[in-house]
Design an enzyme around this catalytic site. Sequence first.
Site, PDB file in Angstrom:
ATOM      1  N   GLY A  26       0.817  -1.199   0.000  1.00 41.28           N
ATOM      2  CA  GLY A  26       0.000   0.000   0.000  1.00 41.28           C
ATOM      3  C   GLY A  26       0.850   1.249   0.000  1.00 41.28           C
ATOM      4  O   GLY A  26       0.601   2.187  -0.753  1.00 41.28           O
ATOM      5  N   ALA A  27       1.871   1.250   0.854  1.00 47.69           N
ATOM      6  CA  ALA A  27       2.755   2.409   0.957  1.00 47.69           C
ATOM      7  C   ALA A  27       3.957   2.013   1.796  1.00 47.69           C
ATOM      8  O   ALA A  27       3.995   0.951   2.409  1.00 47.69           O
ATOM      9  CB  ALA A  27       2.025   3.598   1.589  1.00 47.69           C
ATOM     10  N   MET A  28       4.958   2.911   1.832  1.00 52.18           N
ATOM     11  CA  MET A  28       6.193   2.629   2.559  1.00 52.18           C
ATOM     12  C   MET A  28       6.657   3.885   3.275  1.00 52.18           C
ATOM     13  O   MET A  28       6.670   4.969   2.694  1.00 52.18           O
ATOM     14  CB  MET A  28       7.263   2.120   1.582  1.00 52.18           C
ATOM     15  CG  MET A  28       8.600   1.831   2.225  1.00 52.18           C
ATOM     16  SD  MET A  28       8.455   0.596   3.539  1.00 52.18           S
ATOM     17  CE  MET A  28       9.882   1.008   4.537  1.00 52.18           C
ATOM     18  N   GLU A  29       7.078   3.709   4.545  1.00 50.83           N
ATOM     19  CA  GLU A  29       7.322   4.834   5.443  1.00 50.83           C
ATOM     20  C   GLU A  29       8.724   5.390   5.383  1.00 50.83           C
ATOM     21  O   GLU A  29       9.187   6.030   6.352  1.00 50.83           O
ATOM     22  CB  GLU A  29       7.027   4.392   6.887  1.00 50.83           C
ATOM     23  CG  GLU A  29       8.032   3.404   7.485  1.00 50.83           C
ATOM     24  CD  GLU A  29       7.647   1.952   7.356  1.00 50.83           C
ATOM     25  OE1 GLU A  29       8.179   1.099   8.088  1.00 50.83           O
ATOM     26  OE2 GLU A  29       6.799   1.641   6.488  1.00 50.83           O
ATOM     27  N   ASN A  30       9.472   5.215   4.294  1.00 52.67           N
ATOM     28  CA  ASN A  30      10.848   5.695   4.217  1.00 52.67           C
ATOM     29  C   ASN A  30      10.989   7.087   4.828  1.00 52.67           C
ATOM     30  O   ASN A  30      10.181   7.973   4.575  1.00 52.67           O
ATOM     31  CB  ASN A  30      11.293   5.773   2.751  1.00 52.67           C
ATOM     32  CG  ASN A  30      10.857   4.577   1.950  1.00 52.67           C
ATOM     33  OD1 ASN A  30      11.301   3.476   2.191  1.00 52.67           O
ATOM     34  ND2 ASN A  30       9.968   4.804   0.991  1.00 52.67           N
TER      35      ASN A  30
ATOM     36  N   HIS B  78       4.653   6.093  11.426  1.00 54.02           N
ATOM     37  CA  HIS B  78       5.878   5.293  11.452  1.00 54.02           C
ATOM     38  C   HIS B  78       7.116   6.155  11.709  1.00 54.02           C
ATOM     39  O   HIS B  78       8.170   5.621  12.092  1.00 54.02           O
ATOM     40  CB  HIS B  78       6.060   4.554  10.127  1.00 54.02           C
ATOM     41  CG  HIS B  78       5.555   3.146  10.122  1.00 54.02           C
ATOM     42  ND1 HIS B  78       5.829   2.249  11.124  1.00 54.02           N
ATOM     43  CD2 HIS B  78       4.802   2.472   9.219  1.00 54.02           C
ATOM     44  CE1 HIS B  78       5.271   1.076  10.840  1.00 54.02           C
ATOM     45  NE2 HIS B  78       4.634   1.186   9.697  1.00 54.02           N
TER      46      HIS B  78
ATOM     47  N   GLU C 229       1.542   5.607   7.630  1.00 53.51           N
ATOM     48  CA  GLU C 229       2.933   5.794   7.198  1.00 53.51           C
ATOM     49  C   GLU C 229       3.567   6.984   7.907  1.00 53.51           C
ATOM     50  O   GLU C 229       4.760   6.943   8.239  1.00 53.51           O
ATOM     51  CB  GLU C 229       3.003   5.956   5.682  1.00 53.51           C
ATOM     52  CG  GLU C 229       2.370   4.820   4.883  1.00 53.51           C
ATOM     53  CD  GLU C 229       2.880   3.435   5.253  1.00 53.51           C
ATOM     54  OE1 GLU C 229       4.026   3.317   5.731  1.00 53.51           O
ATOM     55  OE2 GLU C 229       2.129   2.459   5.071  1.00 53.51           O
TER      56      GLU C 229
ATOM     57  N   GLU D 267       4.849  -2.521  13.343  1.00 49.61           N
ATOM     58  CA  GLU D 267       3.595  -2.558  12.584  1.00 49.61           C
ATOM     59  C   GLU D 267       2.366  -2.649  13.489  1.00 49.61           C
ATOM     60  O   GLU D 267       1.376  -1.963  13.255  1.00 49.61           O
ATOM     61  CB  GLU D 267       3.618  -3.709  11.574  1.00 49.61           C
ATOM     62  CG  GLU D 267       4.644  -3.545  10.461  1.00 49.61           C
ATOM     63  CD  GLU D 267       4.462  -2.290   9.635  1.00 49.61           C
ATOM     64  OE1 GLU D 267       3.398  -1.657   9.705  1.00 49.61           O
ATOM     65  OE2 GLU D 267       5.410  -1.939   8.905  1.00 49.61           O
TER      66      GLU D 267
END
Length: 861
Positions: A265-269, A305, A302, A324
């Site tokens: 879905g998405a990534m918290e970089n 995070h 995100e 998570e």
Amino acid sequence: MRDAAPQTIYLKDYKPFGWIIDDVHLTFRLHPTATRVISRIRFRPDYEVHHRPFFLHGEDLKHVSIKVDGHDVDPTYVDGGIEVDVPEAPFNWEAEVEINPQDNTALEGLYMSNGMYCTQCEAEGFRKITWYPDRPDVMAQFTVRIESTAEHTPVMLSNGNGLYYSQDSTQPEGPNVSIYQDPWPKPAYLFALVAGDLIAHQDTFTTMSGNEVDLAIWVRPGDEDKCAFGMEALKKSMKWDEDVYGREYDLDEFNIVAVDDFNMGAMENKGLNVFNSSCVLASPETSTDANFERIEAIIAHEYFHNWTGNRITCRDWFQLCLKEGLTVYRDQQFTADMRSAPVARISNVLALRGRQFPEDQGPLSHPVRPESFQEINNFYTSTVYEKGAEVIGMLHTLVGQEEYAKALDLYFDRHDGDAATIEDWLKVFEDSTGRDLTQFKRWYSQPGTPRVEVREDYEGDTFTLHLRQSTAPTPDQDTKAPQVIPVNVGLLNPNGDEVMETQTLELTEEEQTFAFPGHATRPVPSILRGFSAPVILNHDIDNDRRAFLLAHDTDPFNRWEAGRMLARDSLLNAIIDGNDPNPAYLDGLKSVLRDNSLDPAYRALMLGQPTQSELAGLLHEAGHTPDPEAIHTASEALRDAKAAAFADLLPDLYTANQTPGPFSPEADPAGKRALANAALALISRTDGGRQAADQYASANNMSQQLAALSCLLDAGAGDTQLAAFEKQWAHDRLVMDKWFSLQIMQAQPQDVVATTQKLTQHPDFDMKNPNRFRAVMGVLSLHHAGFHDKSGAAYALLADWLIRLDPLNPQTTARMCSAFQTWKRYDSDRQALIRTQLDRILSQKNLSKDTTEMVTRIRGT
């Protein structure tokens, strides 16, 4: 392709990395097929844990050169990376590799999506970019230089704060260079890079300490009008995290990028969140209310995070639930505050029961913190996320709001900058509250869904509850110890008045008794209020009691649950004995629908009914072999019964909940549309779709248009509108995903396979795009009666496409294999058909280890 012979990794074998990284400098010279990556890293031995050999991960890297303290060295290639002779003192590392983003269809590491460079490094994607200790406990500051000679990459982004931007051609570096520096140490899985022809939707946010943060959502040209809602959701998230958790953003800029091809879905970089386009782009014309709510929740997730995942990360991937589970719990709290708290809680439980309970009770069962894995991508599961969040919620319930807030403050103070463990997390609560959480820790190590059996007694003026807990054996764990289960209980008198407000009972033994004296008449208990623990409640009460709770319970969740139980009972009796729908359920539901004091979104949820997959699970547990055709027939009959029973009520309900005027995605109008569209679905069963056709013709937003089209197809009409919808939205990839999905969802069981096959021949079907693949094959697996058609054609069709996809995208393939996880519920003929397909998948040459592990676990013996 990776080695298809998976090796098992165990938590007990964890060893720290033997070196400390002072800083990382990366240079990317972008090219679609030959990107050069130069890494300059300062290593020094960690003498407390120092050990040999010096090993760095690497995968699919074309070696160019490696230098240690300026001298060329030759690496030794070993499984998963390289070993190099290095000094027993601090040294400078420099390596250059070449990678091919264009051919990276697995969408891990650096890859291309429609001409745009982007990255996905969680969990182990960074090793596809350069040689590095690709593990979450190795944290370092990164400086990144991005170079490109191509005109189609005017925007080049990375983590942290921009020191130099490629758009500024007046700078001496030139127009095709960007430099970013992230001042916060981070593991490699949080690295991000995006480069392409992008347009920014910009805004600012002032933090509680007065720092102004530049915000941007970067999209492809043509998507600029779909960013406003996402930006407002981001700002709400930033403010909420300050107000509720005291967490302030810590960089000068925060960027989000919408990417079409993304496995997740998405990534918290850190500072550069990469989003699947479907999880950030929204407009009234193209997005449903469910899309808006999902986008709001994912953006919040995100962003949250930043502290629960980035500033404090996990020591190893066995601790995945640490970041998570906590962050899901936080985004659930956020959604409850932004929208209807009861509706949010019910929605969370529906998701948990629909995804996690079957996982917990089948061959894919595993603890919230696994003890071992073969492919970490296969453990991004509902157990880690949703059940992990429930564990946090139980802890919150047990200690109370004030102690929870104190413990979280201590957690952030103690572990900021750490790669932490579940033990660290629980120790914070023990130190802060004085509680012994040894037994509570079993929630992290013991798989399976506990059952709580309830028995009542009433003698004199004392009402007594006898509670007993048990958990069935699961793969690799036969014996279960008692867990700490918070059971929220309230008491009502026979008139429906609450005579005891909610109390939390702590069930810690296999059996316990709780007495409530001082009741002149026998009270009616409301048990597991708010779904205070992720358990199955076995409470043998009759339908009269359920109808009473449906009418009078003051707890919104348990009131909904009473209606749900009546619906389940009615459906199971229809499936097993052929009984007509329960009049008590229909009468109780009618009274709820008439109650205009209730939230429309809540009443819309009340109109729903158990899924066919859920019913199959209940039948299996009761010792019956589920018949998908009979389940489908009974489910449709109950919908018809509702349409007939509420015929006098539905038109007014539909009319009263229209939302004329400009579209708003906020909770109140969204709830009204949900109720109106639920009423329309029942009206369409008796009017042949006439009202739905009128709504489709006049709809000015996607919620109304798609709902009307769904009702038309359900009524056996809508061919004209379906064709018009395709023509209208052929240019919009996200709306077309809806067009693909809807046709399979609304197909009759006997037509599902033919419909799916036809859609795979459509020019816009692209198996390489995860969204499009899930829109077709994922929905096929969710159509219970169609997927489990006795011919087995759907099983074979899904297996065909999984075999095709696996060489291209093992991660998506492996996750889609879970469609087969409940196969042992069904009759021997269906089991044989599914077993054949599982064996066919496993027989494929060079099958990825992702898919090998999943299918092997599902297949069992």
